[in-house]
Structures are given as C-alpha cells and as structure tokens.
Design an enzyme around this catalytic site. Structure first.
Site, PDB file in Angstrom:
ATOM      1  CG  ASP A 188       0.595   6.344  -4.948  1.00  0.00           C
ATOM      2  OD1 ASP A 188       1.449   7.251  -5.056  1.00  0.00           O
ATOM      3  OD2 ASP A 188      -0.542   6.446  -5.436  1.00  0.00           O
ATOM      4  CG  HIS A 246       0.415  10.530  -6.074  1.00  0.00           C
ATOM      5  ND1 HIS A 246       0.071   9.217  -6.309  1.00  0.00           N
ATOM      6  CD2 HIS A 246      -0.244  11.266  -7.000  1.00  0.00           C
ATOM      7  CE1 HIS A 246      -0.751   9.158  -7.332  1.00  0.00           C
ATOM      8  NE2 HIS A 246      -0.962  10.388  -7.771  1.00  0.00           N
ATOM      9  CB  SER A 430      -3.496   9.817  -9.491  1.00  0.00           C
ATOM     10  OG  SER A 430      -2.328   9.286 -10.021  1.00  0.00           O
TER      11      SER A 430
END
Length: 605
Positions: A188, A246, A430
C-alpha cells in the site's frame, strides 16, 4: 471531490475518553493513468518516468547481460525513428525484476502514439519475448465524510465487525483466534507512526523506485515503509488531492492493537503487519508492485535484501484499468507457489472486475465491497471473477451515519504528523480486502497445519453467508458475505447447541413433525428467507408438554439473546415478523417442560 472527517484523541484519552479536537481533511481518489498503445493522441504524463518491462527470451545474451539488454533497447529506440522526432531522446536501464525481466525508461514522456510505435519496434526483435508498459496502480479506497463520534469505541463505530446483517461476526471468531504468529504483508502507501498500530508493525520495505512517486530524494529502494504522503497540487500530473494515508487505514483493519483501552480494534489483532510501500504520489508502478509481491512472499529480488519475515498473506488494496499482465501474474504465481495467499480488492468503478488488475489475475482472492445491509456497495466492481464480498461501507448508507469502515489514520493534509492517535472512516473495496486478509490470518493462526492458498480460498467460500439482500444477476458479487466465525469453525468445529452448522434445515410451509425433548432441551432450525418474502411467521402446535419459541435473524438465538419469542403455556406458539429481511433466520424450540409430538412450521408468501 470526496472528503474525510477524522478525529484525534487528546493525550489524556489514553486513559479515558475526553473531548475531541476535530480535523477536516479532503482527499481525492486519483484515477489510474495507463500508458496503453491506443492509436489516438493522448496527453503524456507530466511527471514521473515512462517505463517499459522487457522480457528477453531464454538463452539470449540480453537475458543475462544488463549491458546487452540496454543496447537492444536503445537499438529499438533508434529503429522506431523517435530519436529523429524527439532530439535527445534516449533509453535508460533501471534494474532487473524478480522474474528476470528488465525495466527500462525513456528520458522524456511519450504520448500514446509514440509509445505504441516504440512497443511495436520492440516486439519485432527476435530476442524479445514480451514488452509491457509499466503502468501505474492506485489504491482502491474511497474517502468520504464521517460523523465525528463522542466516544471512540469499537462497538459503537466498527459495525463491520459486529453487525449481524452486514458484519463479519468478529466477536465469535475472536473467542478462538486472534491471528497470533501470522504475518500479513500490506502492499500500500506504507504506514505512519500511530500509537494504536505501532506495536503490531514490522519494519517492511519501500519498493518505490521513482523519487517523484516516493517523495524521497532518491530512486533507490530503501528499508522501512514510511508513508511520506501521496498529496499532489498539480492537475497536470494526476489531479489535485491531499494525502490519504491509505496504508495506515488498511493496516489498522488487519491488525490494529486491541484490548489496550484506546481507539478501536483490528480484526486479526494478534498478527503482525509487514508494510510494503508500493504506492505514493500518483499511484505506483506495476514493476515495483510485482517485485514487492515476490519479496513479501519470501522470494528473491535483485538489489533488495532477503525478507526476514515472509508473509502468509498479502493484501493488495490497489488496482488499475486493464487486464492482468504477465508480469503481475508471474509475481502472484511466485507468491502462491511460496505458500502465500494473495487477497486483492475488486475495484471501485461499478464495472466488471475482469477489466482491472490485479483483480483479473488468476490465483488471487478477489473481494467485492458490501454495505451495512449486506448488499452490494454502489461503487464496487462485480463479475464472475469476484470470489467473496466483505464490508466496504459508504456514506450514510441505509440510514447508518457511520456507515464507513473506521480505522487508524493520519489527519495531516500533506506529510504525516507523528504519533497521532487518530481514527477515520473510509469506504471502498480497499476496505473490504483487509477484512478477508485478516480472516485468513485468523484461520492460519489456529489451523493444525499451514493451509495452502487454494485450501484457504475454499474455506472462505464454503463458509460464506448468503447475501441478505438480492444481488442482481448481472452484477455478481461472489459466493456471499465473509463470515469470520464460520471460517474459524471450519478448523475448530463448533460444539454444542448454539452452532449454526448444527441447525436443521426448515423449508417454507413444510412442517417439521415429531419434535420431542426433556425440560431445557433446545432444538435448532434454520430457514433461508428470500428478500421478496412477506408475511413471515413461525409457529409450533400439537403434541404434549410446553415449549418456548425463539427466533433470531443471522445468528443462533439463545435464551438470553433473541429477536422475537413466544412463551405461552403449552405448545401453541406463534412468532410473526412484520417486515422480513432476506437471509438466514434461526429458530429454537426450547423445552419449558418435557414435550413430545410437537410440530414446527415456517410460513411466508
């Protein structure tokens, strides 16, 4: 533009809840920039490198010599004629990938027509097996507004763990497993310092090999996976947006520290996160992601030290347009051969996931996003390649103001601020994929032996819950909803009367006759009610003795926990459900006294 609200706990909140300082942060989801070989002129990317992955045939000199590989690439550039139309244009050798391919780049951006010309020139070289544009991928999280809570407790806001309709039944899974001893690699944006996550984070590695993308002063890959932020302020590059952080959010869903009196919980809070940074400003390159997959699973990558903590699970909450390339597929196949289960998000374009990668790759567990009701999230990709769905959440969906997935986050707009105990809501596939990755960690932590990726996928699918709402046939979302409780019970069989697997099937308007038992006896049944059902009712009648009727949606009722009951003297009991929900209803006939010859029936139109 979408936005996020998060909240920060004051220092004294480590011991007790205090008033909250609220910070509003805006963040865009950056669309993927694919450098494909289409015959129309399109704008070239204004930042970063234009790169190509070249695989030379086995037995050729280029296969073993980086010098010869670069010479062949330069020869292709000359033959293409582009050096005439682009004075000073040259080819640069970047590195060799784990699969033996070579990564090269041109010294300045090319538009799609010129890129196609170069690709065709490469392809006619007998020494070249394949050449692929090194496209960029982005994370598949949608960031949106959330309600700021007064009390940051897991049970209040992490519906995705607890809700009997849309959740994953985490508490029952936690009774038996917490993921201890399992490593989950999270490919990520990296992670930021967070007091509710740090204890479960290993060092990891930063695989981004472009300083523009990484925000580091070098193109070299480096130890650690610190998230420097993915904000951007130039529309010509990849749009404008603030940092998402994120990776801190997805890592939190997997393994946020739990039972520590602060913040929220991670689904596999006994596991360890191996952060692998592959996404930064404007996304991340496929070549970096492919090498990271191999390394995370314990494979060898040129120029990168061996991974001391190979992962049993890889989570990839990222994707880009286009079908799965052989470079990505080869990396995934290597990871699976190493025994690592690869979990990917389906994507957020409300489109067929077959058109996106790595969601369209083989040997992955492709995860779609569901919402509070257990139905399809409006943004989730769909299709036959989706294997299973898990909570992805959304803004105020179904009347639930906190319908996002809540987890650890950093609320800075650009570079991260250190040590923030901040939590925020996000939505997207996600967010769905880490629920599955964490459940795999729970499963592997208690399995009598390490399960192969194929065995893991089979157990996830076999134990999935039926969708409680109808999923249109033209937007399939896999076999059902993730059920962490049932996954765990697939290796530790449930014991006693309260196991869902022990429920006897009950069909509509088909009586179950001859029920009998002693005082305190509990007979359990289950019926899968369609979403179109009306006038749902359960009743017992006939025989002798005295029974109580308990009904609960989605979970087995107990004498202390049920939705509706009937406890009249004797055996004539009736429970009516004015507004039925699609999904599984569990029914218990409990002996208030000894009973015999009783009939149980479920009815709906």
């Amino acid at each position: 533009m979408t936005s996020r609200l998060s909240y920060r706990l004051g220092a004294c909140a480590l011991a007790a809840a205090v008033s909250l300082a609220v910070t509003a942060v805006a963040s865009d989801v950056v669309s993927n920039r694919v450098h494909d070989a289409t015959p129309t002129k399109t704008a070239a990317p204004a930042a970063g490198q234009v790169r190509y992955i070249v695989r030379y045939r086995t037995g050729t000199l280029q296969r073993t010599s980086a010098t010869q590989a670069l010479a062949t690439a330069n020869a292709a550039l000359v033959r293409s004629g582009l050096v005439t139309s682009h004075p000073g244009l040259s080819m640069r050798y970047l590195r060799r990938l784990a699969n033996g391919a070579d990564l090269v780049s041109v010294s300045r951006p090319l538009d799609s027509v010129d890129s196609a010309t170069l690709l065709r020139t490469f392809a006619v070289d007998a020494s070249v097996q394949s050449v692929t544009p090194d496209r960029r991928f982005v994370h598949t999280g949608l960031v949106g507004p959330t309600m700021v809570p007064n009390d940051p407790q897991s049970t209040a806001y992490q519906w995705h763990f607890y809700n009997s309709v849309g959740g994953v039944y985490a508490p029952a899974a936690w009774d038996k497993a917490n993921g201890a001893g399992v490593i989950v690699a999270d490919l990520d944006t990296g992670v930021t310092d967070h007091p509710d996550l740090n204890a479960n984070v290993l060092e990891g590695y930063d695989f981004i090999s472009d300083s523009f993308v990484s925000r580091r002063p070098t193109n070299e890959r480096v130890p650690g996976a610190h998230d420097y932020g993915d904000w951007n302020d130039d529309w010509s590059q990849c749009g404008v947006g603030n940092s998402s952080f994120h990776g801190t959010h997805t890592a939190g869903t997997i393994a946020e520290v739990s039972n520590n009196g602060i913040g929220m919980a991670g689904l596999a809070h006994g596991a360890k996160i191996l952060p692998v940074r592959v996404l930064g400003r404007c996304g991340g390159y496929m070549s970096d992601i492919a090498d990271a997959i191999v390394w995370a699973s314990g494979g060898s990558v040129p120029g990168v030290p061996a991974n001391p903590n190979p992962a049993e699970v890889i989570n990839m909450s990222l994707g880009g347009e286009g079908v799965c390339d052989d470079v990505m597929q080869a990396a995934i196949d290597t990871a699976v051969a190493n025994g690592t289960t690869v979990v990917v998000s389906a994507g957020n374009s409300n489109d067929n996931t077959a058109n996106y990668a790595p969601a369209s790759c083989n040997n992955v567990i492709n995860v779609g996003a569901s919402r509070v009701t257990g139905g399809k999230a409006y943004y989730s990709n769909f299709g036959k390649r989706v294997d299973i769905s898990a909570p992805g959440g959304g803004a105020g969906q179904d009347g639930v103001p906190n319908g996002y997935v809540w987890q650890t986050i950093n609320d800075s707009m650009t570079a991260p601020e250190a040590g923030q105990p901040v939590y925020g809501g996000m939505a997207g596939t996600s967010m769905a994929a880490p629920h599955v990755s964490a459940t795999v960690a729970l499963l592997q932590s208690i399995a009598p032996r390490p399960l192969t990726p194929a065995e893991v996928e089979a157990r996830l699918k076999a134990t999935a819950r039926a969708f409680p709402v109808a999923i249109p046939s033209d937007t399939p979302m896999g076999v059902g909803l993730l059920n962490a409780k049932a996954v765990i019970e697939s290796v530790i069989p449930c014991q006693g009367a309260d196991c869902e697997s022990n429920a006897r099937p009950l069909a509509n308007k088909t009586p179950a006759k001859g029920l009998a038992g002693a005082v305190g006896a509990q007979l359990m049944y289950a019926i899968n009610v369609p979403v179109t059902a009306t006038n749902l009712s359960f009743l017992t009648y006939g025989g002798t003795g005295d029974v109580t009727l308990l009904v609960r949606y989605g979970q087995v009722p107990t004498t202390a926990a049920y939705d509706v009951s009937s406890a009249r003297p004797g055996n004539n009991e009736t429970v009516r459900i004015p507004v039925a929900r699609g999904g599984m209803y569990y029914v218990k006939v409990v002996g208030a006294k000894a009973f015999t010859g009783v009939t149980l029936e479920a009815r709906h139109d």
